[in-house]
Design a protein around this motif. Sequence first.
Motif, PDB file in Angstrom:
ATOM      1  N   LYS A 185       0.834  -1.266  -0.137  1.00  0.00           N
ATOM      2  CA  LYS A 185      -0.067   0.058   0.093  1.00  0.00           C
ATOM      3  C   LYS A 185       0.907   1.112   0.041  1.00  0.00           C
ATOM      4  CE  LYS A 185      -3.885   2.251   2.450  1.00  0.00           C
ATOM      5  NZ  LYS A 185      -4.899   2.147   3.555  1.00  0.00           N
ATOM      6  N   VAL A 186       2.017   1.212   0.762  1.00  0.00           N
ATOM      7  CA  VAL A 186       2.877   2.291   0.744  1.00  0.00           C
ATOM      8  C   VAL A 186       3.517   2.570  -0.497  1.00  0.00           C
ATOM      9  CG1 VAL A 186       4.986   3.292   1.645  1.00  0.00           C
ATOM     10  CG2 VAL A 186       3.249   2.186   3.510  1.00  0.00           C
ATOM     11  N   LYS A 187       3.770   1.692  -1.296  1.00  0.00           N
ATOM     12  CA  LYS A 187       4.488   1.522  -2.473  1.00  0.00           C
ATOM     13  C   LYS A 187       3.582   2.364  -3.571  1.00  0.00           C
ATOM     14  CE  LYS A 187       7.808  -2.123  -2.617  1.00  0.00           C
ATOM     15  NZ  LYS A 187       8.191  -3.474  -3.067  1.00  0.00           N
ATOM     16  N   GLN A 188       2.141   1.842  -3.325  1.00  0.00           N
ATOM     17  CA  GLN A 188       1.196   2.366  -4.198  1.00  0.00           C
ATOM     18  C   GLN A 188       1.077   3.867  -4.118  1.00  0.00           C
ATOM     19  OE1 GLN A 188      -0.108   0.708  -7.268  1.00  0.00           O
ATOM     20  NE2 GLN A 188      -0.782   2.938  -7.825  1.00  0.00           N
ATOM     21  N   GLN A 189       0.715   4.360  -2.887  1.00  0.00           N
ATOM     22  CA  GLN A 189       0.604   5.485  -2.562  1.00  0.00           C
ATOM     23  C   GLN A 189       1.708   6.381  -2.989  1.00  0.00           C
ATOM     24  OE1 GLN A 189      -0.458   4.724   1.673  1.00  0.00           O
ATOM     25  NE2 GLN A 189      -2.230   5.732   1.121  1.00  0.00           N
ATOM     26  N   ALA A 190       2.928   6.053  -2.834  1.00  0.00           N
ATOM     27  CA  ALA A 190       4.099   6.847  -3.152  1.00  0.00           C
ATOM     28  C   ALA A 190       4.195   6.808  -4.711  1.00  0.00           C
ATOM     29  CB  ALA A 190       5.428   6.228  -2.776  1.00  0.00           C
ATOM     30  N   ALA A 191       3.747   5.706  -5.305  1.00  0.00           N
ATOM     31  CA  ALA A 191       3.662   5.950  -6.850  1.00  0.00           C
ATOM     32  C   ALA A 191       2.807   6.961  -7.227  1.00  0.00           C
ATOM     33  CB  ALA A 191       3.401   4.572  -7.328  1.00  0.00           C
ATOM     34  N   ALA A 193      13.300   0.338   0.383  1.00  0.00           N
ATOM     35  CA  ALA A 193      12.156  -0.544   0.685  1.00  0.00           C
ATOM     36  C   ALA A 193      11.062  -0.281  -0.084  1.00  0.00           C
ATOM     37  CB  ALA A 193      12.208  -0.463   2.370  1.00  0.00           C
ATOM     38  N   ILE A 194      10.589   1.139  -0.233  1.00  0.00           N
ATOM     39  CA  ILE A 194       9.370   1.117  -1.030  1.00  0.00           C
ATOM     40  C   ILE A 194       9.494   1.585  -2.519  1.00  0.00           C
ATOM     41  CG2 ILE A 194       8.390   2.398   1.048  1.00  0.00           C
ATOM     42  CD1 ILE A 194       8.728   4.856  -0.081  1.00  0.00           C
ATOM     43  N   GLY A 195      10.924   1.631  -3.072  1.00  0.00           N
ATOM     44  CA  GLY A 195      11.126   1.867  -4.109  1.00  0.00           C
ATOM     45  C   GLY A 195      10.681   2.997  -5.054  1.00  0.00           C
ATOM     46  N   SER A 196      11.024   4.009  -3.946  1.00  0.00           N
ATOM     47  CA  SER A 196      10.833   5.582  -4.525  1.00  0.00           C
ATOM     48  C   SER A 196      11.659   6.460  -3.669  1.00  0.00           C
ATOM     49  CB  SER A 196       9.357   5.874  -4.020  1.00  0.00           C
ATOM     50  OG  SER A 196       8.969   7.159  -4.067  1.00  0.00           O
ATOM     51  N   THR A 197      11.816   7.448  -4.349  1.00  0.00           N
ATOM     52  CA  THR A 197      12.753   8.488  -3.799  1.00  0.00           C
ATOM     53  C   THR A 197      11.779   9.610  -3.045  1.00  0.00           C
ATOM     54  OG1 THR A 197      12.670   9.752  -5.880  1.00  0.00           O
ATOM     55  CG2 THR A 197      14.539   8.405  -5.424  1.00  0.00           C
ATOM     56  N   LEU A 198      10.674   9.478  -2.980  1.00  0.00           N
ATOM     57  CA  LEU A 198       9.746  10.381  -2.515  1.00  0.00           C
ATOM     58  C   LEU A 198       9.897  10.633  -0.966  1.00  0.00           C
ATOM     59  CD1 LEU A 198       7.290  11.898  -3.663  1.00  0.00           C
ATOM     60  CD2 LEU A 198       5.770  10.222  -2.616  1.00  0.00           C
ATOM     61  N   PRO A 199      10.362   9.844  -0.262  1.00  0.00           N
ATOM     62  CA  PRO A 199      10.797  10.387   1.395  1.00  0.00           C
ATOM     63  C   PRO A 199      11.826  11.483   1.272  1.00  0.00           C
ATOM     64  CG  PRO A 199      10.887   7.774   0.873  1.00  0.00           C
ATOM     65  CD  PRO A 199      10.608   8.448  -0.365  1.00  0.00           C
ATOM     66  N   THR A 200      12.467  11.738   0.270  1.00  0.00           N
ATOM     67  CA  THR A 200      13.439  12.931   0.240  1.00  0.00           C
ATOM     68  C   THR A 200      12.733  14.185   0.364  1.00  0.00           C
ATOM     69  OG1 THR A 200      14.903  11.638  -1.206  1.00  0.00           O
ATOM     70  CG2 THR A 200      15.330  13.978  -1.114  1.00  0.00           C
ATOM     71  N   ILE A 201      11.303  14.210  -0.001  1.00  0.00           N
ATOM     72  CA  ILE A 201      10.667  15.380  -0.019  1.00  0.00           C
ATOM     73  C   ILE A 201      10.494  15.827   1.470  1.00  0.00           C
ATOM     74  CG2 ILE A 201       8.388  16.732  -0.495  1.00  0.00           C
ATOM     75  CD1 ILE A 201       8.320  15.009  -3.068  1.00  0.00           C
ATOM     76  N   GLY A 202      10.087  14.620   2.310  1.00  0.00           N
ATOM     77  CA  GLY A 202      10.026  14.847   3.719  1.00  0.00           C
ATOM     78  C   GLY A 202      11.236  15.115   4.536  1.00  0.00           C
ATOM     79  N   TYR A 203      12.349  14.542   4.067  1.00  0.00           N
ATOM     80  CA  TYR A 203      13.566  14.681   4.490  1.00  0.00           C
ATOM     81  C   TYR A 203      14.105  16.013   4.742  1.00  0.00           C
ATOM     82  CZ  TYR A 203      18.439  13.322   5.911  1.00  0.00           C
ATOM     83  OH  TYR A 203      19.534  12.996   6.522  1.00  0.00           O
ATOM     84  N   THR A 204      14.104  16.808   3.480  1.00  0.00           N
ATOM     85  CA  THR A 204      14.512  18.140   3.240  1.00  0.00           C
ATOM     86  C   THR A 204      14.552  18.961   4.325  1.00  0.00           C
ATOM     87  OG1 THR A 204      14.707  17.625   1.130  1.00  0.00           O
ATOM     88  CG2 THR A 204      15.338  19.641   1.696  1.00  0.00           C
ATOM     89  N   VAL A 205      13.242  19.271   4.531  1.00  0.00           N
ATOM     90  CA  VAL A 205      12.918  20.630   5.597  1.00  0.00           C
ATOM     91  C   VAL A 205      13.160  20.126   6.793  1.00  0.00           C
ATOM     92  CG1 VAL A 205      10.787  21.747   6.585  1.00  0.00           C
ATOM     93  CG2 VAL A 205      11.095  21.471   4.187  1.00  0.00           C
ATOM     94  N   THR A 206      12.483  18.945   7.191  1.00  0.00           N
ATOM     95  CA  THR A 206      12.835  18.368   8.761  1.00  0.00           C
ATOM     96  C   THR A 206      14.462  18.153   9.147  1.00  0.00           C
ATOM     97  OG1 THR A 206      12.573  15.998   7.608  1.00  0.00           O
ATOM     98  CG2 THR A 206      10.647  17.099   8.420  1.00  0.00           C
TER      99      THR A 206
END
Length: 566
Positions: free
Chosen positions: A190-196, A534-547
Amino acid sequence: MDFLFNLIKQYPVLALFLTVGLGFWLGKLHYKNFILGPVTAVLIIGILVGQMGISLSSQIQQIFFMLFLFSVGYSVGPQFFKSLKGMGLKQVFFAAIMSSLCFGSVYLMARWMSYGAGEAVGLFGGSQTCSSLMAVGSDAIGRLPEPESVKQTMLTLMPICYAVTYVFGTLGTVIMLSTVGPWFLGGLDKVKQQAADLEAQMSESSWKSDPVKVNALRTVAFRTFKVERPFFSDGHSVHTVEEYLRTLGKVLYIDRIRHSDGSIETATPDTIIQRGDTVVVWGRREYLVQNTGLLGPEINDENLLEFPVERIPVLVTSKKISGKTVGQLRKNQLMRGIAIEEVQKNDVSQDVTDELVIERGDTLVLVGRKEHLRDVSHRIGHLDVPTTKTDLMFLGIAIFVGGLLGVLPLMIGSISISFGLSGGSLIAGLVFGWARTRRPSIGFIPPSVLWILNNLGLNVFIAVIGINAGPTFVSGIQQLGWSLLGVGAIATLIPITLGLIMGKYIFKFNPAITLGCVAGSRTCTAALGAAQEAIGSTLPTIGYTVTYAVSNVLLVFWAILLVALL
């Protein structure tokens, strides 16, 4: 071997470089998703090298750590201040709460175990994987009104606690965010799909920052056409042809012309184009892909296309330009021969449409000949020509001002707190890094130099700590006991667990963003990489930058408060 040891003891600076070099080598080794990292590896090597009884000056670690903290502040400063408003505000709040939880878990564990300031700071830095707390804590401990022998004991125990707790601090965060986190947030699939799904809605791609990769999209293109249309039988000026193309909605320019006799000429508005000539037509790609037969067939004339053009960013400062649309600016005769390749607002690229409004503080990426760009850029704002030179005047004065302000005491009730030289350097980096975006004519530091300041600065500091703590490391472990491992694990897991709960139920982030926010709040790059894999996406970077930017600042101040309270 004895000869080598004696030589190193005679010249202890050699031990410093040996420690850094071997530490970076050891830090590259990894097992699956776990990698020790250079900081922990340098500390371990430093402790081993320190068994030779070598001592290094604390001034070395202070200088290099000030450079490190300034580089951190300079890098995250623009993002830090921009995150205080707009869409990043939720992530700012998240990072503020998470850093408070990190502090709270460490403070409770330290009180429970009756740790002093040295053990607590080491536990804080290791369990929360924030190496910068080591220097800030050292600085704060050094200013305590305690006997030197007591402070020295604190400083000796601090790196021991850091080394012991950092391993699980990193490994535990990696496991939580790559395995437990996706399961808790709805399951891996589910996490993979939401990231995609979210990635499909976004235009920015993280691979653009990878120097190995190049973008196949060329926004501004140069092509050659053979003029064969009957329209050109009697000849027409470049100005007439360009205006005709504009009536068709095509903002295109004619630059070089190869006449039928073989001579090559740089086009001016009055240059006549005859049937049989070959011309270079250029502009934004979307204007070139249509109506290419208006002049004639496209041909490959490499010699005609071989001429220099520049691509430069210009910061908009002119009041006359601010408020105008891209379409209005393009119609200005000053822009003849200049293409607007990109418009950046707050470092985010915008779709370049005629309706896009240009404002002061925006950056326009312009393409054209040097002689055209220099004149127009100064009418728009500040020309920011790329360079490899560092503004050392800016660097030196910024750290001096920050350090000077950092040592001034701040009274909170009856408690006297100062940010110290290291905290002042961080603040200077934040402010001066942000100021650089407002006044780009000063303060340029190339990314490669920032990398050196960041990595060499931190690891030289850690190497000195490890070498100086080496002789007392074993006795320190015996004094603290192996319970420190369990204490560190609890201090690591509490904020991560609460962070995942907050991201899912309170802030309602996309699961991939939640994983990035938790990793960024703990400044744990290894966990970011593990979550992305793990989720096959670079999307976590968006949450990583500001925090990451916010936590780098807040955790430093929490460390100062921790020392004051203990």
